[in-house]
Design a protein around this motif. Structure first.
Motif, PDB file in Angstrom:
ATOM      1  N   UNK A 174       0.813  -1.207  -0.224  1.00 34.34           N
ATOM      2  CA  UNK A 174      -0.071   0.068  -0.179  1.00 34.34           C
ATOM      3  C   UNK A 174       0.672   1.079  -0.152  1.00 34.34           C
ATOM      4  N   UNK A 175       1.840   1.297   0.860  1.00 36.27           N
ATOM      5  CA  UNK A 175       2.720   2.612   1.050  1.00 36.27           C
ATOM      6  C   UNK A 175       3.579   2.488  -0.295  1.00 36.27           C
ATOM      7  N   UNK A 176       3.845   1.495  -0.983  1.00 36.78           N
ATOM      8  CA  UNK A 176       4.775   1.541  -2.180  1.00 36.78           C
ATOM      9  C   UNK A 176       3.774   2.171  -3.373  1.00 36.78           C
ATOM     10  N   UNK A 177       2.632   1.420  -3.470  1.00 36.12           N
ATOM     11  CA  UNK A 177       1.840   2.139  -4.619  1.00 36.12           C
ATOM     12  C   UNK A 177       1.235   3.636  -4.370  1.00 36.12           C
ATOM     13  N   UNK A 178       0.962   4.098  -3.196  1.00 38.73           N
ATOM     14  CA  UNK A 178       0.966   5.055  -2.829  1.00 38.73           C
ATOM     15  C   UNK A 178       2.161   6.294  -3.414  1.00 38.73           C
ATOM     16  N   UNK A 200       2.418   4.683 -15.658  1.00 36.52           N
ATOM     17  CA  UNK A 200       3.663   5.141 -15.325  1.00 36.52           C
ATOM     18  C   UNK A 200       4.535   4.264 -14.287  1.00 36.52           C
ATOM     19  N   UNK A 201       3.982   3.044 -13.992  1.00 33.92           N
ATOM     20  CA  UNK A 201       4.599   2.397 -12.753  1.00 33.92           C
ATOM     21  C   UNK A 201       5.008   0.791 -13.480  1.00 33.92           C
ATOM     22  N   UNK A 202       6.107   0.351 -12.822  1.00 36.70           N
ATOM     23  CA  UNK A 202       6.454  -0.867 -13.235  1.00 36.70           C
ATOM     24  C   UNK A 202       6.702  -1.814 -11.985  1.00 36.70           C
ATOM     25  N   UNK A 203       6.040  -2.885 -11.997  1.00 37.68           N
ATOM     26  CA  UNK A 203       6.148  -3.922 -10.632  1.00 37.68           C
ATOM     27  C   UNK A 203       6.940  -4.906 -11.166  1.00 37.68           C
ATOM     28  N   UNK A 204       7.257  -5.465 -12.615  1.00 35.57           N
ATOM     29  CA  UNK A 204       8.051  -6.487 -13.041  1.00 35.57           C
ATOM     30  C   UNK A 204       9.450  -5.876 -13.473  1.00 35.57           C
ATOM     31  N   UNK A 205      10.266  -5.113 -12.467  1.00 36.29           N
ATOM     32  CA  UNK A 205      11.505  -4.895 -13.066  1.00 36.29           C
ATOM     33  C   UNK A 205      12.200  -5.977 -13.529  1.00 36.29           C
ATOM     34  N   UNK A 265      11.207  13.393  -4.980  1.00 42.38           N
ATOM     35  CA  UNK A 265      10.864  13.975  -3.777  1.00 42.38           C
ATOM     36  C   UNK A 265       9.322  13.448  -3.481  1.00 42.38           C
ATOM     37  N   UNK A 266       8.537  13.573  -4.665  1.00 44.59           N
ATOM     38  CA  UNK A 266       7.092  13.195  -4.195  1.00 44.59           C
ATOM     39  C   UNK A 266       6.867  11.734  -3.841  1.00 44.59           C
ATOM     40  N   UNK A 267       7.726  10.859  -4.102  1.00 47.25           N
ATOM     41  CA  UNK A 267       7.638   9.498  -3.473  1.00 47.25           C
ATOM     42  C   UNK A 267       8.098   9.271  -2.180  1.00 47.25           C
ATOM     43  N   UNK A 268       8.936  10.149  -1.619  1.00 44.52           N
ATOM     44  CA  UNK A 268       9.306  10.064  -0.118  1.00 44.52           C
ATOM     45  C   UNK A 268       8.265  10.316   0.741  1.00 44.52           C
ATOM     46  N   UNK A 269       7.453   9.382   1.095  1.00 45.35           N
ATOM     47  CA  UNK A 269       6.239   9.518   1.806  1.00 45.35           C
ATOM     48  C   UNK A 269       6.242   8.369   2.937  1.00 45.35           C
TER      49      UNK A 269
END
Length: 300
Positions: A174-178, A200-205, A265-269
């Motif tokens: 949950x935190x990662x996706x947010x 815009x997101x990759x889960x299968x790096x 910076x936006x991802x630092x939550x």
């Protein structure tokens, strides 16, 4: 180095030189311009399997398009200059030509390296097509059942950068996706950049090659797969149970750096432990985006 309590790893993202074109699609309404752009960029997440990478760069109001109608710009990337026109011709012909009310213009008109895309598409008119030169640029009017499809004869091509990235390491899914969603929101619409993967997101790096299957070009990035922590050379710290990646393609390195700056910076939550990046030891891609340097430029 930390931002909002989140560790910024001392590492870099490694990216590659690609070829890029910018397509400006207009429609009678913003809805139809975006419909064409969405279809055009379908199945274009990675050159590994899709042979191209593409995404909607941004939306334009009527005042900023060649024909005074709402539009979107799309960035299209391939690994070499030969495959870029091939991909554009097939995709434009099957998605933008078929979409009601749309027209298609070159978004890089001043570049000398030209791709004969509209010239190839004109033959769909079966000899009924017509052309006109306006301001030194040739346009083709291709008759269709709805009326006419207007397309520019050639499109500019330049070198771009593909594969800029950063990894979000969080305590749970949950935190990662947010955090990933916040990063994408911050980067969406910035000029010269697209995020080609779903949302815009990759889960299968992925990593280069395979440990077991010789014919595989890329396989799961097991050092960053939380479920494999006990059986592989894991690079995931204790307390991290979910990892997502953001991949960026850009018209140039500064555009990618600017997007990474606001995205990181936006991802630092809350719930995010650290931000890292994918690289191959600097041996495969000439473009290196050092996370701490990029973030330092943002914080002064």
């Amino acid at each position: 180095m930390k931002v909002n309590g989140v560790l910024i790893e001392d590492t870099f993202a490694e990216a590659f030189t690609m070829r890029v074109a910018r397509i400006v699609i207009t429609g009678r309404t913003a809805k139809w311009a975006r419909e064409a752009g969405t279809k055009l960029t379908g199945f274009a997440t990675s050159v590994i399997g899709c042979k191209c990478e593409a995404g909607i760069e941004r939306e334009f109001p009527e005042s900023d398009t060649p024909d005074g109608r709402p539009g979107v710009s799309v960035l299209f990337f391939t690994m070499d200059k030969e495959s870029l026109p091939q991909q554009l011709i097939v995709r434009l012909g099957q998605t933008v030509l078929t979409c009601p009310t749309t027209a298609c213009f070159d978004g890089l008109p001043d570049l000398p390296d030209r791709l004969s895309v509209g010239k190839a598409l004109r033959v769909f008119g079966d000899g009924f097509q017509a052309s006109k030169v306006i301001g030194g640029r040739r346009y083709w009017r291709i008759p269709v059942m709805e009326g006419e499809f207007l397309v520019e004869e050639t499109f500019g091509m330049q070198k771009g950068v593909g594969g800029g990235n950063f990894l979000i390491l969080a305590q749970d899914a949950d935190a990662c996706l947010a955090a990933a969603e916040a990063a994408v929101h911050a980067m969406t619409g910035l000029p010269g950049v697209i995020l080609p993967f779903p949302g815009g997101v990759v889960r299968s790096g992925s990593k280069v090659g395979s440990q077991r299957y010789k014919n595989m070009v890329a396989t799961t990035n097991d050092p960053f797969d939380p479920t494999l922590r006990a059986i592989t050379r894991s690079e995931i710290p204790e307390g991290v149970n979910s990892v997502l990646e953001i991949v960026l393609d850009g018209t140039d390195a500064p555009s990618i750096e600017a997007a990474m700056r606001v995205g990181i910076r936006a991802a630092c939550r809350p719930g995010v432990q650290s931000i890292s990046a994918g690289n191959f030891g600097g041996k495969l891609g000439p473009h290196h985006f050092h996370l701490r340097k990029i973030v330092n430029e943002a914080t002064g």
